[in-house]
Design an enzyme around this catalytic site. Structure first.
Site, PDB file in Angstrom:
ATOM      1  N   ASP A   1     -10.668   3.927  -1.745  1.00 14.71           N
ATOM      2  CA  ASP A   1     -11.219   3.004  -0.652  1.00 14.71           C
ATOM      3  C   ASP A   1     -12.761   3.096  -0.850  1.00 14.71           C
ATOM      4  O   ASP A   1     -13.207   4.145  -0.829  1.00 14.71           O
ATOM      5  CB  ASP A   1     -10.942   3.310   0.644  1.00 14.71           C
TER       6      ASP A   1
ATOM      7  N   ASP B   1       0.553  -1.363  -0.033  1.00 10.26           N
ATOM      8  CA  ASP B   1      -0.111  -0.010   0.243  1.00 10.26           C
ATOM      9  C   ASP B   1       0.971   1.238   0.204  1.00 10.26           C
ATOM     10  O   ASP B   1       2.129   1.129   0.283  1.00 10.26           O
ATOM     11  CB  ASP B   1      -0.865  -0.076   1.151  1.00 10.26           C
TER      12      ASP B   1
END
Ligand code: 9PG
Length: 862
Positions: free
Chosen positions: A444, A383
């Site tokens: 997200d 990430d």
């Protein structure tokens, strides 16, 4: 498309801290965009142009002819699309996973100004500030496609880790100007020769199709990893966020183990929240008292693949890594470069970035990945990757920004090994192709629809966590799936507690994920889910898998790709059906309609069926569907395609040369086999009971099964058969009384993808466990996957299709062959059919079957 100009941005002296667009001292020089060699300032530029009817590719080599090092910022290739037509819109494609990607009007205003400064802009755009001479131009990263009344036009850079592509577009009278800037931003030494990545331009009718072609070419050049099996799993983040504990994980692991047959997933992934500090990924905090290794082992013994999150390029001052290696960081003005601000990760909020241009950093990344894999993690969610590729000062300025990312990822790939699934997240897209197996393609999701008021940052709103933002990118980047990697649409959530999402919104998230055919990880506290929530989860897993099944490339296409504020929906196709997803983006109820014939020209005679509890809809004779949709609500329809011919094929001994199950049984349960076989012959056991007695509980090490699977060969005509079906839109499906895990693995090892029905197989507490997936008590076959049952189910949805069965065995293939219209047979199946007096076509290899199908389809066409 006409070639127009070739330009270079450069500075006479290498000054990496000044690198960046339009920095003071930056020079511009241009010439015509023509094949051949030309001198431009201190450079000589060789351009090769390969033009076809409606596309062209351009390869450019830049050499520094001067006696001093020069800083080459960018090479610009400009084109004109004459008389482009009115009402132009274009795809504003973002730089990294979370960046905004959707259509915009190609107006005269150009790229909107960014209200929060170049550093934050640089989080989602290749450039923190566009070159001053780009005022009035529209901007897109990696690729763009423009579309209007006269068709569509694509331009992009086939990035492979050298330059970063930015596409600029603007109207010029009736024409469209399109320029691709290959941003290099690195010094070129005297005599040095730079081969830039290929630029692709193309004209066509359909923007989605052009993007698919772009992705095909990029994937081929960069060696895209697209062959992983469908990914289904559980993730801790969107339920537990940063406060996750070992107890939360173990509780969910236990529930998932018990519900294994209910939720067919095989991955359990721990997200952010376990680590001692950002940067110290092998050490845990007080909520994970036992450390990581035992946890990975627990997940694996429970029969799941273990996955873990890390931000491998991020470092905070509290970490041991920061203390030990302050020199490993990218640098900014007067200190380490600030990669991002994250108040939950560190006291003062600043997060720093590792510099993969250093050998020592690459070695560290290699060891880190190897250590995690050594503990048992076989899925790494990597990430915040963009920090390594931001505009900052690197130890080795000759390594470009894209090069830093690629070096870092390559070190992680080398350390993790070929078999580990790497997921990119927060990752600049182009440079990662060929290194990651999966990629987050949007912002997200969140337990809320729109961006929360308190989280808003001017200019960043479309990129911040919010389910609406995530769905937008799932629609606009669907074309990447299985061309560049497996698309990760981000997690599904199905719970009605701990969430602000309405039922309609939850279902819309599920519908978008399902129709995209992308990865499905869900993120809920499993034991708190009720029956309806579990149903939504099961259905989404089934539908997404169906869309992804077997297709070598993604099939999903946005409806109205360039529409504002986002596409109206998505259509994903499986080999015999399509899932059409239509979304109401408005905050109020709305009646929406779609003409299915445009989305799916070959719809069959059966009416579309609503999926995921879609609302009522009306359809008329013209093929128009209408539905009243709640705010943010959606319609998901399953439409069965018109099928003339379908092929079902046995696996063991037919599609593959060896018989996986019986070879294993012979080798590893040889002593028990003869007696069980006698009981099978006497009719005391049916085929599935025989399998259970033989294989369920077998204690064979995983590595030994894998070693055997590596020896399995496909029939010499296997891939030709799959291709023959694919090219003719003939559904092809393997029907096997063998096992899903083996078929997934063999597909990966051989690179041949196919849809299948097979039994379940998993490795739990040191032993193999199996479960039948589609038995039929009324059929005499007694297998775990009754082939007659599968064929009848298909026939009921596709009346009129000519169904072919290909097989070799008298136990599991006979009922399938009898249920089909045409049987291809060899070995004991051929004998059994002859005994029954049933006509069949004998074959030796699947090449014979292809030839037979060729004759059959010619007959069907008459
Ligand atoms: C863990 C999370 C999850 C999630 C990732 C990533 O722009 N932002 O402020 C922003 C914050 C968090 C974030 C993405 C963007 O989430 O995508 O799945 O792993 O990290 O911290």
């Amino acid at each position: 498309m006409e070639p127009l100009r070739l330009g270079l941005r450069y500075a006479a002296e290498a000054a990496p801290e000044r690198s960046g667009a339009g920095a003071a001292g930056s020079l511009w020089i241009e010439g015509p965009l023509a094949p051949g060699v030309q001198g431009l300032g201190p450079f000589s530029v060789a351009l090769a142009l390969d033009a076809a009817d409606d596309s062209a590719s351009l390869d450019c080599i830049v050499t520094n002819r001067a006696s001093a090092t020069v800083q080459l910022e960018a090479v610009v290739l400009g084109f004109r699309w004459a008389a482009a037509g009115g009402d132009l819109r274009f795809l504003r494609h973002g730089w990294q996973s979370w960046s905004f990607s959707a259509g915009r009007a190609l107006d005269d205003a150009g790229e909107p100004g960014f209200p929060s400064g170049p550093w934050l802009r640089g989080m989602h755009h290749a450039l923190g500030a566009p070159p001053a001479d780009r005022a009035g131009w529209h901007e897109s990263d990696l690729v763009s496609v423009a579309s209007g009344s006269r068709g569509a036009c694509l331009a992009g850079l086939l990035e492979c880790g050298v330059a970063t592509g930015v596409v600029y577009l603007r109207r010029h009278g009736d024409d469209l100007l399109v320029e691709v800037e290959a941003r290099f931003e690195a010094p070129l030494e005297p005599g040095a020769r730079l081969e830039l990545e290929r630029v692709l331009v193309a004209l066509g009718d359909d923007p989605s199709r052009l993007l698919e072609t772009f992705a095909d070419e990029l994937g081929a050049r960069a060696g895209a990893r697209t062959g992983s099996p469908f990914q289904a799993g559980w993730c801790s983040w969107y339920q537990f966020f940063g406060q996750v504990s070992e107890a939360d994980l173990l509780r969910n692991l236990e529930t998932l183990g018990k519900a294994r047959l209910e939720f067919p997933i095989d991955l359990v992934q721990l997200d952010d929240g376990y680590q001692r500090a950002i940067g110290d990924w092998l050490e845990t905090n007080e909520r994970f008292p036992r450390g990581l290794a035992p946890l990975a082992q627990d997940i694996r013994s429970a029969g799941f693949r273990a996955g873990i999150w890390l931000a491998p390029f991020c470092v905070v001052p509290e970490s041991r890594l920061f203390e030990a290696h302050p020199d490993w960081l990218l640098r900014g003005e007067g200190g380490p470069f600030r990669g991002l601000v994250h108040p939950d990760w560190t006291r003062d909020g600043w997060v720093y970035a590792l510099d993969p241009s250093r050998e020592a950093v690459a070695r560290h990344l290699f060891r880190l990945a190897a250590a995690l894999v050594g503990m048992g993690f076989s899925y790494l969610k990597l990430d915040f990757l963009y920090v390594a590729a931001m505009q900052a000062v690197a130890h080795d300025p000759r390594v470009t920004r894209a090069g830093r990312l690629r070096r870092g990822l390559a070190a992680i790939r080398d350390g993790a090994g070929e078999e580990t699934f790497l997921l990119g997240c927060g990752c600049p897209l182009g440079a990662a192709v060929g290194l990651v197996d999966g990629m987050r393609i949007g912002p997200d999701v969140a337990p809320n629809w729109a961006v929360e008021e308190r989280a808003r940052i001017p200019g960043l709103e479309p990129t911040l966590p919010a389910s609406a933002n995530a769905i937008r990118n799932v629609l606009t980047r669907a074309w990447m799936h299985r061309r560049l990697w497996l698309n990760d649409p981000d997690c599904l959530m199905v719970r009605h507690t701990d969430t602000k999402l309405s039922s309609a919104e939850l279902t819309s998230l599920a519908g978008a994920i399902a129709a995209s055919g992308g990865m499905v990880l869900f993120s809920d506290d499993v034991e708190r889910l009720g029956p309806e929530e579990k149903q939504l989860l099961r259905d989404t897993l089934t539908l997404a898998r169906e869309i992804d099944d077997g297709a070598p490339r993604g099939t999903a296409r946005a409806l109205g790709l360039l529409d504002a504020p986002a596409p109206g929906g998505l259509v994903g196709r499986s080999e015999s059906a399509a899932l059409a997803f239509l979304l109401n983006w408005e905050d109020r109820p709305q009646e929406l309609s779609v003409r299915l014939r445009d989305a799916l020209p070959t719809a069959g005679p059966l009416p579309p069926r609503p999926a995921l509890g879609a609302p009522a809809f009306e359809s008329d004779d013209e093929g128009m569907l209408r539905a009243s949709l709640a705010p943010h609500g959606s319609l998901l329809l399953r439409v069965h395609a018109r099928i003339d011919l379908a092929v079902f094929c046995d696996f063991d001994g037919t599609f593959a040369v060896q018989d996986v199950g019986s070879t294993l049984a012979k080798r590893h349960a040889g002593d028990r086999r003869p007696a069980l076989w006698q009981r099978l012959v006497r009719g005391e056991l049916n085929a599935w009971q025989y399998n259970m007695e033989l294989l369920d509980g077998l204690r064979l090490p995983e590595a030994e099964l894998d070693a055997f699977l590596r020896t399995v060969e496909l029939d010499p005509g296997a891939s030709a058969l799959v291709r023959w079906c694919e090219e003719r839109n003939v559904p092809f499906r393997v029907l096997s009384d063998g096992f899903d895990r083996n078929l997934d693995r063999i597909q990966q090892l051989t690179g041949v993808r196919f849809a299948y029905d097979a039994n379940r197989l998993w490795y739990e507490n040191g032993a193999w466990r199996i479960a039948a997936s589609a038995p039929d008590a009324t059929c005499s076959c007694g297998t775990g996957v009754c082939k007659r049952g599968r064929i009848r189910a298909f026939r009921s949805l596709h009346p009129g299709a000519c169904i072919v069965h290909v097989g070799n065995g008298r136990v599991s293939d006979l009922c399938g062959a009898l249920a089909a219209d045409v049987a291809f047979a060899k070995d004991t199946l051929a004998e059994a059919l002859a005994l029954e007096g049933v006509a069949y076509e004998r074959f030796a290899t699947l090449h014979d079957v292809v030839a037979g199908l060729e004759r059959l389809s010619a007959r069907l066409r008459r």
